[in-house]
Write a protein that holds these residues in place. Structure first.
Motif, PDB file in Angstrom:
ATOM      1  N   PRO A 113     -56.141  -9.368   7.748  1.00 36.73           N
ATOM      2  CA  PRO A 113     -55.990  -7.989   8.230  1.00 36.73           C
ATOM      3  C   PRO A 113     -56.812  -7.021   7.381  1.00 36.73           C
ATOM      4  O   PRO A 113     -56.852  -7.136   6.150  1.00 36.73           O
ATOM      5  N   ALA A 114     -57.481  -6.072   8.066  1.00 39.04           N
ATOM      6  CA  ALA A 114     -58.387  -5.140   7.407  1.00 39.04           C
ATOM      7  C   ALA A 114     -57.783  -3.752   7.214  1.00 39.04           C
ATOM      8  O   ALA A 114     -58.341  -2.943   6.462  1.00 39.04           O
ATOM      9  N   ALA A 115     -56.670  -3.453   7.887  1.00 40.38           N
ATOM     10  CA  ALA A 115     -56.077  -2.110   7.802  1.00 40.38           C
ATOM     11  C   ALA A 115     -54.656  -2.148   8.350  1.00 40.38           C
ATOM     12  O   ALA A 115     -54.250  -3.114   9.006  1.00 40.38           O
ATOM     13  N   HIS A 116     -53.930  -1.084   8.065  1.00 41.75           N
ATOM     14  CA  HIS A 116     -52.605  -0.843   8.634  1.00 41.75           C
ATOM     15  C   HIS A 116     -52.769   0.230   9.706  1.00 41.75           C
ATOM     16  O   HIS A 116     -53.377   1.276   9.441  1.00 41.75           O
ATOM     17  N   ILE A 117     -52.232  -0.037  10.909  1.00 40.88           N
ATOM     18  CA  ILE A 117     -52.309   0.951  11.987  1.00 40.88           C
ATOM     19  C   ILE A 117     -50.914   1.406  12.386  1.00 40.88           C
ATOM     20  O   ILE A 117     -49.925   0.726  12.114  1.00 40.88           O
ATOM     21  N   PHE A 118     -50.853   2.579  12.979  1.00 45.77           N
ATOM     22  CA  PHE A 118     -49.613   3.221  13.424  1.00 45.77           C
ATOM     23  C   PHE A 118     -48.610   3.393  12.277  1.00 45.77           C
ATOM     24  O   PHE A 118     -47.407   3.266  12.471  1.00 45.77           O
ATOM     25  N   VAL A 119     -49.132   3.739  11.095  1.00 45.12           N
ATOM     26  CA  VAL A 119     -48.230   3.988   9.966  1.00 45.12           C
ATOM     27  C   VAL A 119     -47.442   5.284  10.169  1.00 45.12           C
ATOM     28  O   VAL A 119     -46.445   5.499   9.483  1.00 45.12           O
ATOM     29  N   GLY A 120     -47.849   6.110  11.132  1.00 43.75           N
ATOM     30  CA  GLY A 120     -47.086   7.308  11.464  1.00 43.75           C
ATOM     31  C   GLY A 120     -45.710   6.983  12.010  1.00 43.75           C
ATOM     32  O   GLY A 120     -44.819   7.832  11.995  1.00 43.75           O
ATOM     33  N   SER A 121     -45.519   5.752  12.484  1.00 45.40           N
ATOM     34  CA  SER A 121     -44.200   5.358  12.984  1.00 45.40           C
ATOM     35  C   SER A 121     -43.673   4.126  12.247  1.00 45.40           C
ATOM     36  O   SER A 121     -42.824   3.407  12.757  1.00 45.40           O
ATOM     37  N   LYS A 122     -44.144   3.908  11.026  1.00 39.65           N
ATOM     38  CA  LYS A 122     -43.687   2.736  10.266  1.00 39.65           C
ATOM     39  C   LYS A 122     -42.219   2.873   9.891  1.00 39.65           C
ATOM     40  O   LYS A 122     -41.666   3.969   9.875  1.00 39.65           O
ATOM     41  N   ALA A 123     -41.604   1.760   9.588  1.00 34.81           N
ATOM     42  CA  ALA A 123     -40.199   1.743   9.173  1.00 34.81           C
ATOM     43  C   ALA A 123     -40.050   2.532   7.877  1.00 34.81           C
ATOM     44  O   ALA A 123     -40.782   2.275   6.914  1.00 34.81           O
ATOM     45  N   PRO A 124     -39.116   3.489   7.815  1.00 34.32           N
ATOM     46  CA  PRO A 124     -38.965   4.302   6.611  1.00 34.32           C
ATOM     47  C   PRO A 124     -38.522   3.504   5.386  1.00 34.32           C
ATOM     48  O   PRO A 124     -38.766   3.908   4.258  1.00 34.32           O
ATOM     49  N   TRP A 125     -37.927   2.364   5.598  1.00 33.64           N
ATOM     50  CA  TRP A 125     -37.446   1.541   4.486  1.00 33.64           C
ATOM     51  C   TRP A 125     -38.526   0.629   3.916  1.00 33.64           C
ATOM     52  O   TRP A 125     -38.296  -0.077   2.926  1.00 33.64           O
ATOM     53  N   PHE A 126     -39.724   0.629   4.525  1.00 30.81           N
ATOM     54  CA  PHE A 126     -40.807  -0.237   4.069  1.00 30.81           C
ATOM     55  C   PHE A 126     -41.887   0.583   3.389  1.00 30.81           C
ATOM     56  O   PHE A 126     -42.327   1.605   3.908  1.00 30.81           O
ATOM     57  N   THR A 127     -42.351   0.114   2.234  1.00 34.25           N
ATOM     58  CA  THR A 127     -43.435   0.761   1.503  1.00 34.25           C
ATOM     59  C   THR A 127     -44.662  -0.141   1.530  1.00 34.25           C
ATOM     60  O   THR A 127     -44.574  -1.315   1.160  1.00 34.25           O
ATOM     61  N   ILE A 128     -45.769   0.409   1.970  1.00 41.11           N
ATOM     62  CA  ILE A 128     -47.033  -0.337   1.957  1.00 41.11           C
ATOM     63  C   ILE A 128     -47.568  -0.293   0.532  1.00 41.11           C
ATOM     64  O   ILE A 128     -47.769   0.779  -0.032  1.00 41.11           O
ATOM     65  N   THR A 129     -47.794  -1.455  -0.059  1.00 41.95           N
ATOM     66  CA  THR A 129     -48.186  -1.501  -1.467  1.00 41.95           C
ATOM     67  C   THR A 129     -49.591  -2.046  -1.702  1.00 41.95           C
ATOM     68  O   THR A 129     -50.021  -2.142  -2.846  1.00 41.95           O
ATOM     69  N   ASP A 130     -50.310  -2.402  -0.630  1.00 43.89           N
ATOM     70  CA  ASP A 130     -51.670  -2.907  -0.825  1.00 43.89           C
ATOM     71  C   ASP A 130     -52.676  -1.760  -0.708  1.00 43.89           C
ATOM     72  O   ASP A 130     -52.302  -0.612  -0.460  1.00 43.89           O
ATOM     73  N   ASP A 131     -53.928  -2.071  -0.886  1.00 43.20           N
ATOM     74  CA  ASP A 131     -54.984  -1.060  -0.860  1.00 43.20           C
ATOM     75  C   ASP A 131     -55.746  -0.995   0.466  1.00 43.20           C
ATOM     76  O   ASP A 131     -56.803  -0.363   0.534  1.00 43.20           O
ATOM     77  N   LEU A 132     -55.227  -1.614   1.509  1.00 44.59           N
ATOM     78  CA  LEU A 132     -55.903  -1.553   2.802  1.00 44.59           C
ATOM     79  C   LEU A 132     -55.853  -0.131   3.354  1.00 44.59           C
ATOM     80  O   LEU A 132     -54.890   0.594   3.104  1.00 44.59           O
ATOM     81  N   PRO A 133     -56.852   0.272   4.125  1.00 44.56           N
ATOM     82  CA  PRO A 133     -56.818   1.597   4.755  1.00 44.56           C
ATOM     83  C   PRO A 133     -55.588   1.725   5.658  1.00 44.56           C
ATOM     84  O   PRO A 133     -55.116   0.734   6.225  1.00 44.56           O
ATOM     85  N   GLN A 134     -55.081   2.955   5.759  1.00 43.08           N
ATOM     86  CA  GLN A 134     -53.910   3.238   6.592  1.00 43.08           C
ATOM     87  C   GLN A 134     -54.279   4.298   7.623  1.00 43.08           C
ATOM     88  O   GLN A 134     -54.926   5.281   7.290  1.00 43.08           O
ATOM     89  N   TYR A 135     -53.842   4.077   8.859  1.00 38.29           N
ATOM     90  CA  TYR A 135     -54.127   4.991   9.957  1.00 38.29           C
ATOM     91  C   TYR A 135     -52.829   5.436  10.615  1.00 38.29           C
ATOM     92  O   TYR A 135     -51.953   4.612  10.870  1.00 38.29           O
ATOM     93  N   VAL A 136     -52.713   6.721  10.892  1.00 36.43           N
ATOM     94  CA  VAL A 136     -51.530   7.287  11.535  1.00 36.43           C
ATOM     95  C   VAL A 136     -51.294   6.610  12.878  1.00 36.43           C
ATOM     96  O   VAL A 136     -50.176   6.241  13.225  1.00 36.43           O
ATOM     97  N   GLY A 137     -52.356   6.469  13.663  1.00 34.89           N
ATOM     98  CA  GLY A 137     -52.298   5.804  14.954  1.00 34.89           C
ATOM     99  C   GLY A 137     -53.189   4.587  14.910  1.00 34.89           C
ATOM    100  O   GLY A 137     -53.072   3.745  14.021  1.00 34.89           O
ATOM    101  N   HIS A 138     -54.119   4.529  15.851  1.00 31.18           N
ATOM    102  CA  HIS A 138     -55.073   3.426  15.853  1.00 31.18           C
ATOM    103  C   HIS A 138     -56.147   3.691  14.809  1.00 31.18           C
ATOM    104  O   HIS A 138     -56.147   4.720  14.147  1.00 31.18           O
TER     105      HIS A 138
END
Length: 148
Positions: A113-138
């Motif tokens: 995986p190259a990025a995290h997508i739809f982090v605008g609706s991610k689970a509030p109890w989960f924290t992304i801890t890697d350095d991959l790019p993050q996108y609110v939507g796509h």
């Protein structure tokens, strides 16, 4: 499955939890992402769905096709095992591509995986801890507070 365009392309195996359904897919994925949308979270029961995208004709059901539970229509659906419920893949992009649920692969794909997508609706109890790019939507919508 259409024969490989590359003579040395590996064919990967995947299967559901109960092993009633098996598939084969060419190790020629076009992209791989971690999706945090609420639909992916619900269908997998986890914080996000790691998936790899490939042309639909590059995936073939090797065993248990009669056990597939299809949710959706021909142009877009999720394919689950009808016995154990495992999400195996999703048909997307007007039926042209599949998003293989990477957790169902037996073999190690060459893509990650190259990025995290739809982090605008991610689970509030989960924290992304890697350095991959993050996108609110796509991938076309960078997260102003994220890493992109």
């Amino acid at each position: 499955m259409v024969p490989s365009q590359k003579s040395n392309a590996r064919i990967l195996a995947g299967e559901c939890f109960c092993r009633a359904v098996r598939y084969q897919v060419a190790d020629q994925f076009a992209y791989a992402l971690n999706c945090h949308c609420s639909n992916c979270r619900r269908t997998t029961g986890s914080a996000f769905k790691p998936f790899a995208g490939i042309a639909r004709d590059r995936l073939a059901i090797a065993k248990g096709g009669d056990n597939l539970l299809i949710y959706g229509d021909e142009a877009g659906h999720d394919a689950h095992c009808g016995r154990c419920g495992s999400l195996l893949y999703s048909v997307v992009r007007d039926g042209a591509f599949v998003h293989v649920a990477m957790g169902t692969l037996i073999d190690d794909p060459s893509i990650r995986p190259a990025a995290h997508i739809f982090v605008g609706s991610k689970a509030p109890w989960f924290t992304i801890t890697d350095d991959l790019p993050q996108y609110v939507g796509h991938v076309t919508e960078p997260d102003p507070g994220g890493k992109t």
